[in-house]
Design an enzyme around this catalytic site. Structure first.
Site, short mmCIF file in Angstrom:
data_model
loop_
_atom_site.label_atom_id
_atom_site.label_comp_id
_atom_site.label_asym_id
_atom_site.label_seq_id
_atom_site.Cartn_x
_atom_site.Cartn_y
_atom_site.Cartn_z
N GLU A 36 0.84 -1.21 0.00
CA GLU A 36 0.00 0.00 0.00
C GLU A 36 0.87 1.26 0.00
O GLU A 36 0.56 2.26 -0.67
CB GLU A 36 -0.92 0.01 1.22
CG GLU A 36 -2.04 -1.02 1.12
CD GLU A 36 -2.68 -1.37 2.46
OE1 GLU A 36 -3.89 -1.51 2.50
OE2 GLU A 36 -1.96 -1.53 3.47
N ASP A 38 3.93 1.50 -1.24
CA ASP A 38 4.51 1.65 -2.58
C ASP A 38 3.50 2.24 -3.57
O ASP A 38 3.87 3.00 -4.46
CB ASP A 38 5.04 0.30 -3.10
CG ASP A 38 6.28 -0.14 -2.33
OD1 ASP A 38 6.97 0.73 -1.76
OD2 ASP A 38 6.55 -1.35 -2.27
N LEU A 84 16.28 2.00 -2.85
CA LEU A 84 16.27 1.34 -4.16
C LEU A 84 14.97 1.65 -4.87
O LEU A 84 13.91 1.65 -4.25
CB LEU A 84 16.33 -0.18 -3.97
CG LEU A 84 17.68 -0.83 -3.67
CD1 LEU A 84 17.48 -2.28 -3.32
CD2 LEU A 84 18.58 -0.70 -4.90
N LYS A 115 16.24 -9.81 -1.46
CA LYS A 115 16.08 -8.57 -0.70
C LYS A 115 15.58 -8.95 0.68
O LYS A 115 14.41 -9.34 0.84
CB LYS A 115 15.10 -7.65 -1.41
CG LYS A 115 14.99 -6.27 -0.79
CD LYS A 115 14.18 -5.39 -1.70
CE LYS A 115 14.07 -3.95 -1.26
NZ LYS A 115 13.82 -3.71 0.13
N GLU A 173 21.91 -6.16 6.18
CA GLU A 173 20.57 -6.05 6.74
C GLU A 173 20.55 -6.76 8.09
O GLU A 173 20.93 -7.94 8.17
CB GLU A 173 19.59 -6.72 5.75
CG GLU A 173 18.18 -6.31 5.91
CD GLU A 173 17.84 -4.94 5.29
OE1 GLU A 173 18.75 -4.21 4.87
OE2 GLU A 173 16.65 -4.61 5.27
N TYR A 225 25.39 -7.38 2.09
CA TYR A 225 25.15 -7.36 0.66
C TYR A 225 26.01 -6.37 -0.11
O TYR A 225 25.84 -6.20 -1.31
CB TYR A 225 23.67 -7.10 0.35
CG TYR A 225 23.09 -5.87 1.03
CD1 TYR A 225 23.49 -4.61 0.64
CD2 TYR A 225 22.16 -6.00 2.05
CE1 TYR A 225 22.98 -3.49 1.26
CE2 TYR A 225 21.64 -4.88 2.68
CZ TYR A 225 22.05 -3.63 2.28
OH TYR A 225 21.55 -2.53 2.90
N LYS A 288 21.49 -5.95 -9.49
CA LYS A 288 22.54 -4.91 -9.51
C LYS A 288 23.47 -5.13 -10.70
O LYS A 288 23.84 -6.27 -10.99
CB LYS A 288 23.39 -5.01 -8.23
CG LYS A 288 22.61 -4.90 -6.95
CD LYS A 288 23.48 -5.16 -5.73
CE LYS A 288 22.65 -5.07 -4.46
NZ LYS A 288 23.37 -5.50 -3.27
N LYS A 312 9.84 -6.47 -6.26
CA LYS A 312 9.19 -6.91 -5.02
C LYS A 312 8.07 -7.89 -5.34
O LYS A 312 7.32 -7.71 -6.30
CB LYS A 312 8.63 -5.71 -4.27
CG LYS A 312 9.74 -4.76 -3.83
CD LYS A 312 9.67 -4.43 -2.38
CE LYS A 312 9.07 -3.09 -2.14
NZ LYS A 312 8.89 -2.74 -0.77
N CYS A 406 -23.84 -14.10 23.59
CA CYS A 406 -22.49 -14.62 23.83
C CYS A 406 -22.46 -16.12 23.50
O CYS A 406 -23.27 -16.88 24.04
CB CYS A 406 -22.09 -14.38 25.28
SG CYS A 406 -20.51 -15.15 25.69
N CYS A 424 -19.35 -9.25 26.02
CA CYS A 424 -20.30 -9.99 26.86
C CYS A 424 -20.28 -9.39 28.26
O CYS A 424 -19.23 -9.35 28.90
CB CYS A 424 -19.89 -11.46 26.90
SG CYS A 424 -20.77 -12.35 28.20
S1 IVH Z 1 21.59 -2.91 -2.03
C1 IVH Z 1 21.63 1.93 -2.74
N1 IVH Z 1 20.95 -5.37 -1.56
O1 IVH Z 1 16.74 -2.71 0.88
C2 IVH Z 1 20.95 0.89 -1.98
N2 IVH Z 1 19.78 -3.70 -0.37
O2 IVH Z 1 15.11 -0.55 -0.34
C3 IVH Z 1 21.66 -0.39 -2.17
N3 IVH Z 1 18.16 -4.56 1.23
O3 IVH Z 1 18.28 0.05 2.34
C4 IVH Z 1 21.07 -1.43 -1.34
N4 IVH Z 1 18.51 -6.70 0.85
O4 IVH Z 1 18.40 -2.14 3.61
C5 IVH Z 1 20.69 -4.09 -1.25
N5 IVH Z 1 20.55 -7.62 -1.23
C6 IVH Z 1 20.29 -6.36 -0.92
C7 IVH Z 1 19.33 -6.00 0.05
C8 IVH Z 1 19.10 -4.65 0.28
C9 IVH Z 1 17.82 -5.83 1.57
C10 IVH Z 1 17.55 -3.35 1.81
C11 IVH Z 1 18.56 -2.33 2.24
C12 IVH Z 1 18.21 -1.08 1.53
C13 IVH Z 1 16.79 -1.34 1.12
C14 IVH Z 1 16.46 -0.57 -0.12
#
Ligand code: IVH
Length: 669
Positions: A36, A38, A84, A115, A173, A225, A288, A312, A406, A424
């Site tokens: 919601e 997003d 992101l 993620k 994370e 990560y 990435k 997502k 009840c 009740c």
């Molecule tokens: S890379 C420039 N890799 O997601 C940001 N982030 O919405 C680069 N996150 O703040 C982040 N898993 O806390 C990256 N494999 C992953 C991730 C990850 C979780 C979180 C992270 C970030 C958020 C972004």
């Protein structure tokens, strides 16, 4: 939409999103799902593109939500910590790939990662040792949570290998495993504390606790990560991740090198259902660009890198049939409707029931008997019904109407004006309410009777061995030992604990009675003014309302409780059993364990309020002082202790005691 309407909508969205950011990042208590959220961001971005005249640097589309608090020292990030760009559509991943291919030259490969859904952390290392751990904060500055991070066993404090750069930053994370989250919430439920909505909130809430020993007890974990620095071992992200692993950092093995869109889509599909079997929550996949050089060429927008995107997963939704609605009567008499469903697989578990909250929710959904309903699990533990497939409804099906009596005792239900819930009113004889009162009486903050869990209490009730709290004092070890699951040893421990409860001070007995609106604080205030239950019984409403902060609602509730002959009989039986019903005895037993001690109180507490602690310190002969100095005996520190007080205490070598240690000194636990 005309221009004025667009401006109004943009302003409204900005305000709403900022509010959601605070709920999410600062209070760790979101009120809407990520999906919601997003949608709101998406709508705002679209409007801002359509109406560039309303551009604002302050817009939440231009900056990341901040988790900064006033409790921690803050430091600047060497590299900004951005967010992101994210999408729920494969089409947009295709667009992302095309953009990348248009913007940079040469072969392109991507690293796909899961993620993980927790709280981001940035940890700097220098000379192979951990230097500082910062939260994302506002992306430019973060809260220094190093002390808390050092309690997480999987995060290396020192790197064994000599081959590490002189300085670097590892980002990852912070996560709470689902199993730990479940245990933590069960524990909190028993203690009557607010529950965390999901592991992410529990993890980020825990990071901001001011007592590292409490953080250690929460068993957090971390997955890294990203590796940053001026002197990195490799020129691509994939090999740098490998290095992080080699140096002892926990990195999920799931990352893969993908050479084209098909491989990316393959990765997304591979994890779509398998992610449910992981020990941690994930909410998507991060894609990435692998080459650091190409990353540099692509650069950043105000809020996120152009070389990465998050795909997502939509909250999983299932369509199933509503079999019937049942009604649960809670321990305080509140009646909650529950949807019983044809079992359906959802996010790795079989869902058979979903909460319906209250009568308004049923009307809002316009729920009919036998409806096909959509169930969703949006990171929360209990699935909810989010919609009804009206097309498949038969013409003859009847709307669900809330029950009038009840289901436990047949008493007509009551719904007070302005309240959402039905309850009740048969407080004294409705079985779940009786059991609820007994459980409350037993609980740690009330009579602290150990060994009697909810199941045993239920069993004792079903066997007819207890009907109210006074019956506990007539229980025999033999009766308990014969119950399923209890042996002689536990039976005699329970009996001993029941005996010990005879020494529980009067104010806690008053709280244990479970009089409506009489919580711990009110019970204490009342017990100071009316030093015995008999004095309270003979007091009039106006006398009771003379007590500070006690208004007519509480006074009336107390009087109506004490005017009931059944409650008086209960009190008399407790008296005969030797339970404390006056405070003179308590005062004599108090002693002066804090005599001559100057105590500073700092932070937020769970067992008593700050004011109560001030009172307690005085009662035990101590003195509450406001600032830390060399004459301070110790600091009583709760969660979120002020950082300046902590720094001063460390400088002067003054001991910091947590709530539990303090309660042990005064003999409350
Ligand atoms: S890379 C420039 N890799 O997601 C940001 N982030 O919405 C680069 N996150 O703040 C982040 N898993 O806390 C990256 N494999 C992953 C991730 C990850 C979780 C979180 C992270 C970030 C958020 C972004």
């Amino acid at each position: 939409m005309n221009q004025t309407e667009a401006r109004k909508r943009i302003e409204k969205l900005r305000r709403e999103i900022e509010e959601h950011n605070r709920n999410y990042y600062v209070f760790n208590d979101p009120v809407i799902s990520d999906f919601e959220y997003d949608l709101l961001i998406n709508e705002l971005e679209t409007l801002e593109k359509q109406y560039p005249e309303f551009y604002s640097e302050e817009s939440p589309t231009r900056h990341v939500g901040s988790d900064l608090t006033r409790e921690f020292r803050q430091f600047e990030h060497k590299y900004p910590m951005l967010s992101l760009g994210n999408t729920y559509s494969i089409e947009e991943i295709r667009d992302f790939d095309s953009r990348v291919r248009k913007s940079v030259m040469g072969e392109i490969s991507y690293v796909c990662e899961l993620k993980f859904d927790g709280a981001s952390i940035s940890i700097s290392y220098s000379g192979g040792s951990m230097e500082k751990a910062l939260t994302r904060g506002d992306g430019t500055r973060g809260d220094d949570v190093t002390e808390n991070i050092t309690t997480i066993k999987s995060i290396p404090g020192r790197i064994g290998s000599d081959a590490v750069p002189a300085s670097f930053i590892a980002r990852g994370e912070i996560l709470m495993p689902r199993s730990v989250f479940k245990e933590l919430n069960e524990e909190r439920e028993k203690e009557g504390l607010n529950l965390f909505a999901n592991p992410r909130n529990a993890a980020s809430g825990t990071l901001k606790i001011l007592d590292p020993s409490l953080v250690a007890a929460r068993k957090l974990d971390c997955l890294f990560y990203s590796l940053l620095g001026d002197d990195l071992p490799a020129d691509n992200h994939y090999d740098n991740l490998k290095k992080l692993q080699e140096w002892g950092f926990p990195v999920s093995d799931s990352y893969r090198l993908c050479r084209n869109l098909d491989e990316i889509i393959g990765f997304i599909q591979f994890w779509e259902t398998r992610r449910n079997d992981l020990p941690f929550d994930t909410d998507g996949v991060v894609i990435k660009v692998n080459s650091l050089d190409q990353q540099l060429q692509l650069g950043f927008t105000a809020k996120s890198p152009r070389w990465a995107i998050a795909y997502k997963y939509k909250p999983e939704r299932a369509l199933t049939k509503l079999l019937f609605v049942s009604y649960q009567v809670g321990r305080t008499g509140t009646v909650t409707p529950v949807a019983n469903l044809e079992p359906v697989q959802l996010a790795g578990t079989t869902v058979k029931r979903a909460s319906l909250h209250n009568a308004d929710q049923i009307s809002l959904l316009d729920l009919h008997e036998g409806d096909m309903v959509y169930v969703e699990k949006g990171g929360e533990i209990i699935p909810k019904i989010v919609g009804v497939d009206k097309a498949s409804r038969s013409d003859t099906s009847m709307a669900i109407s809330f029950i009038e009596e009840c289901p436990e005792c047949g008493t007509p239900l009551v719904r007070n004006e302005g309240e959402a819930n039905h309850y009740c009113p048969n407080i004294l004889h409705c079985p779940p309410q009786i059991k609820g009162r007994i459980s409350h009486f037993i609980s740690r903050r009330a009579m602290n009777i150990e060994g009697l869990g909810e199941e045993t209490t239920d069993l004792l009730y079903t066997r007819g061995l207890i009907r109210n709290a006074a019956d506990l004092y007539d229980l025999k070890a033999g009766e308990l030992a014969s119950l399923e699951g209890l042996g002689e040893k536990s039976a005699s421990n329970i009996i001993r604990s029941i005996e010990d409860s005879r020494n529980v001070p009067y104010y806690r007995v008053l709280f244990a009675l479970g009089i409506r609106h009489v919580g711990e604080t009110v019970a204490k205030k009342i017990s100071v003014r009316f030093r015995s239950i008999d004095k309270l019984i003979s007091a009039g409403i106006s006398e009771i309302t003379e007590v500070e902060e006690i208004g007519p609602k509480i006074a009336l509730s107390i009087k109506s409780y004490l005017n009931n002959p059944e409650n008086i009989e209960l009190i008399n039986r407790l008296r005969s059993a030797g339970v404390q019903l006056e405070s003179e005895a308590e005062e004599a037993a108090t002693g002066n364990v804090l005599r001559g001690k100057n105590i500073v109180i700092s932070g937020v507490f769970t067992k008593h309020t700050r004011d109560e602690y001030k009172e307690i310190i005085g009662k035990y002969g101590g003195r509450n002082v406001s600032s830390v100095s060399s004459s301070t005996s110790f600091i009583l520190a709760g969660e979120n202790m002020g950082p300046s007080k902590r720094a001063k205490a460390i400088e002067l070598g003054i001991e910091i005691k947590n709530e539990e240690e303090f309660l042990k000194i005064i003999g409350e636990i």
